[in-house]
Design a protein around this motif. Structure first.
Motif, short mmCIF file in Angstrom:
data_model
loop_
_atom_site.label_atom_id
_atom_site.label_comp_id
_atom_site.label_asym_id
_atom_site.label_seq_id
_atom_site.Cartn_x
_atom_site.Cartn_y
_atom_site.Cartn_z
N ARG A 1 -85.17 -35.37 -34.99
CA ARG A 1 -84.46 -35.42 -33.70
C ARG A 1 -84.53 -36.79 -33.07
N ALA B 1 -74.97 -34.67 -37.99
CA ALA B 1 -74.91 -33.30 -38.50
C ALA B 1 -75.92 -33.06 -39.61
N GLN B 2 -76.58 -34.14 -40.08
CA GLN B 2 -77.45 -34.01 -41.24
C GLN B 2 -78.91 -34.28 -40.93
N ARG C 1 -81.93 -38.91 -34.64
CA ARG C 1 -80.62 -38.50 -34.12
C ARG C 1 -80.36 -39.12 -32.76
N GLU D 1 -82.51 -34.25 -39.84
CA GLU D 1 -83.44 -33.27 -39.29
C GLU D 1 -84.33 -33.87 -38.22
N TYR E 1 -75.80 -31.30 -35.20
CA TYR E 1 -76.82 -30.82 -36.15
C TYR E 1 -76.86 -29.30 -36.18
N ASP F 1 -77.88 -33.22 -30.45
CA ASP F 1 -78.26 -31.98 -31.13
C ASP F 1 -77.05 -31.15 -31.55
#
Length: 738
Positions: free
Chosen positions: A279, A274-275, A282, A277, A381, A378
């Motif tokens: 990708r 969720a934090q 992530r 930036e 985020y 995604d």
């Protein structure tokens, strides 16, 4: 008879969650009734520190008196003593009575319970290779002990004889419930099977215990091994400075100074998603979480396949259509059809919510220029971006108001004082297994000592994920014992020099686990086996989830939600943001729970002979058939690391989190509409269900509290499953299963 030890050898989790163990006075096997023969069986004497009740307050465990390499020998000795105690009951030459059979079994096993309770906590919360090896070696022996009790023909003959006389006996309601549950447990565990089937069942139980212990260790080690290293601070953009510093410290501890380590939580979803930036980071983190325990040193798939084959064989031995039917013999829901129907009725609305939210997040990503199709890494985020834009909610800002110690002492304890009149005193004279564990004496409303409470808040690499409550000592009037209760969580520890701060989920989990704790503390029963939290899976999570909404009551938040630097009470706009966002993103938060619950049922609805060759292919087919967006929202636990159903006793029972959430929302609605958080209400809660253990039926306890059967509407309202409700303000929804 230690039902908590032998039937539910796990800890109650917001996880996790079953009860552990109890201890008691020495078994008095001597019969002195008129007209009976004198009977003085020889019971081996214990030689360990657990031979007698601990001299510590409340007989708390002496963690400082046992070395890691001593546990196996201590528990093996306790198993031998317990076995002799059971044999003494079974071979009593006097006619079976409630006292010399049922009550005698309640008195048996005190040394075993005293030893296994702290050992089980250590292997879950502060383990090492020595403890893991002992756990693995003891698992089949402990399973054999259960078989020695429940498959003992002479013992069951005595239980059967007492049970057959029940109509002519004068018993208290609690004694009658103990007899009913004892008999049902014996039948459920094979007492009526023929000898050949019992022998096979013994072998199965021992093999299962070994497999389950191995899986638990591999899940813990697999999560640690699955952590990913990130080379630069820039790649962690979006994370807070304290979180980045913690990642740097974790990497240094792993021998990679200058890098950053993102560790895995036990769930599929990872909070950093969720934090972050970046990708690519992530995606790496998400894939690491999904891939753990599949192949390599910590693979669990072979064990899982064998467990399912053995469980379906158990169903075949007992003549039930599937393992779930056999497992649910004592549940509030009673059968798989009820549990599955309860969940599948919500699937259409949940799927519609997921589709709406996915489209919304796709549009938000494209607003930032994204040209990709939304992927599962995604979702968290962009959901967090929308949450903050919609509700002005900054989770890092919110954390500054939730100092862990303050949440406990000024929040949880304050709620317990206002509702139940409890007070708490921290003490430093009780030995603990880790320096971060704290201990409190709990005083009842009349000033008397009620219980001892342990709190172990922080994550460690040698600690199982999730959160749970367990009992070191369980209440029993017959044994003269008061409860010793522990709550364990996995809150991110603070970076050096920083305060220990909690997320909102950590806060509600703290209230949740203390709800379990209150269930144990308020136990007021004669017999251990039906005392406190010794209840069905789909009831035991009700008291815990019921206490979650009290975390958001304004009068409670005003006490504990204070900025760690300024002391300022959390601003109204942040509280409103928490409340308003509670219904947001339910397609994800509720979707992952329902998917996991239904996946559990898919595994345990397999019929004998249907064990799949390919575990992951079965999972994929099962998930595809649920009707949910599992392509974007993975189940909270995937099969390889679903510890709840492979080792924590929640097989065919993970639905209980949602079932009891229904009960909890409806019960809290009753509180709101009948005076709120008052001492009068607290007494009613305690007298109707929280202090009743399993002395009554679950239906009766719920009706005693609300005056009616439970309603599902408050759950649907809290979860915001309808299109017109999914972003409106309202009661704070439960974070759900752990």
């Amino acid at each position: 008879m230690r039902k908590a030890t032998l039937l539910a050898t796990t800890m109650i989790a917001a996880m996790a969650s079953g009860c552990t163990t109890t201890s008691g006075a020495e078994m008095d096997a001597t019969t002195t009734l008129p007209g009976t023969a004198e009977y003085n069986p020889e019971i081996p004497a214990a030689t360990s520190v657990f031979a007698e009740l601990s001299p510590l307050p409340f007989h708390a465990p002496q963690f400082d008196q046992v070395a890691d390499d001593e546990w196996q020998g201590i528990i093996e000795e306790a198993i031998a003593i317990y076995t002799a105690e059971i044999e003494a009951i079974a071979n009593n030459p006097n006619p079976p009575t409630f006292d010399n059979t049922i009550v005698a079994m309640e008195r048996a096993g005190d040394v075993y319970s005293r030893a296994t309770a702290p050992f089980d906590q250590l292997t879950s919360a502060n383990t090492n290779d020595t403890l893991n090896d002992a756990d693995a070696a003891l698992a089949p022996q402990r399973a054999a002990l259960s078989s020695a009790i429940y498959l003992n023909p002479e013992l069951f003959a005595r239980v059967q004889a007492v049970y057959d006389q029940r109509a002519a006996m004068s018993m208290t309601p609690e004694a009658a419930m103990l007899l009913e549950t004892t008999y049902a447990d014996f039948v459920h565990l094979g007492a009526q099977l023929d000898p050949a089937a019992q022998d096979e069942l013994r072998s199965i139980d021992e093999r299962l215990s070994t497999l389950q212990a191995e899986i638990s260790t591999n899940i813990t080690d697999g999560a640690a091994a699955g952590a990913i290293f990130v080379d630069t601070r820039e790649e962690l953009a979006g994370m807070s400075e304290s979180a980045i510093e913690a990642a740097a410290a974790a990497a240094a501890e792993r021998g990679e100074p200058g890098k950053f380590l993102l560790t895995l939580t036990n769930t599929s979803g990872q909070p950093q998603l969720a934090q972050l930036e970046n990708r690519d980071v992530r995606e790496r983190l998400y894939n690491a979480a999904m891939a753990r325990n599949q192949g390599g040193e910590f693979d669990t798939l072979a064990n899982i396949r064998e467990i399912i084959a053995l469980r379906t064989r158990i169903a075949e031995i007992f003549g039930t259509p599937d393992y779930a039917t056999w497992q649910m013999y004592d549940r509030f829901a009673q059968n798989p059809e009820t549990a599955i129907g309860f969940m599948t009725e919500m699937v259409p609305a949940l799927r519609a919510t997921q589709d709406r939210e996915a489209a919304m997040l796709q549009a938000r990503a494209e607003q930032d220029g994204a040209t990709f199709e939304l992927q599962p890494w995604d979702w968290p985020y962009y959901a967090e971006i929308v949450r903050q834009e919609r509700y002005a909610l900054d989770n890092e800002e919110i954390k500054q108001y939730f100092v862990v110690e303050n949440v406990l002492e000024d929040g949880v304890f304050y709620m317990a004082n206002q509702l139940y009149g409890l007070t708490f005193e921290k003490r430093d004279d009780i030995p603990v297994y880790n320096e971060t564990v704290s201990v409190y004496t709990v005083f009842d409303a009349d000033g008397s000592e009620l219980a001892l409470f342990y709190f172990d808040p922080f994550a460690r690499e040698n600690k199982s994920g999730g959160a749970w409550m367990n009992n070191y000592i369980e209440q029993s009037h017959m044994m003269g014992l008061r409860p010793v209760i522990s709550n364990t969580q996995n809150i991110t520890p603070p970076a050096p020099g920083q305060p220990a701060l909690a997320t909102w989920d950590d806060v509600t989990t703290m209230f949740h686990e203390f709800g379990h704790g209150l269930h144990g503390m308020f136990a007021d029963q004669e017999y251990v086996s039906i005392s406190g939290t010794n209840t069905a899976r789909d009831w035991v999570e009700f008291p815990s989830q019921f206490h979650e909404p009290f975390a958001a009551r304004p009068e409670v938040m005003a006490r504990y939600a204070r900025h760690w630097q300024t002391g300022e009470v959390i601003p109204d706009e942040l509280v409103e943001g928490i409340q308003a966002s509670s219904r947001f993103d339910q397609g994800y938060s509720f979707g992952e729970i329902i998917a996991a619950s239904l996946l559990d049922m898919e595994w345990h609805a397999l019929q004998p002979g249907q064990t799949p060759d390919d575990v992951m292919a079965f999972e994929a087919e099962a998930l595809n058939g649920l009707g949910l967006r599992t392509d974007l929202v993975a189940p909270r636990y995937r099969t390889p690391y679903f510890r709840h159903i492979w080792n924590h006793g929640y097989q065919a029972g993970y639905y209980s989190y949602t079932w009891t959430e229904m009960l909890a929302h409806d019960a809290y609605d009753y509180v709101v509409n009948n005076g709120g958080m008052t001492r009068e209400m607290g007494d009613h809660i305690r007298e109707s269900f929280l202090g009743q253990g399993h002395s009554k039926t679950y239906e009766q306890m719920y009706r005693d509290f609300t005056g009616r059967d439970p309603r599902v509407e408050p759950l649907l309202e809290a979860r915001g499953l309808l299109a017109e409700d999914d972003d409106t303000t309202g009661v704070v929804a439960s974070p759900g299963a752990q």
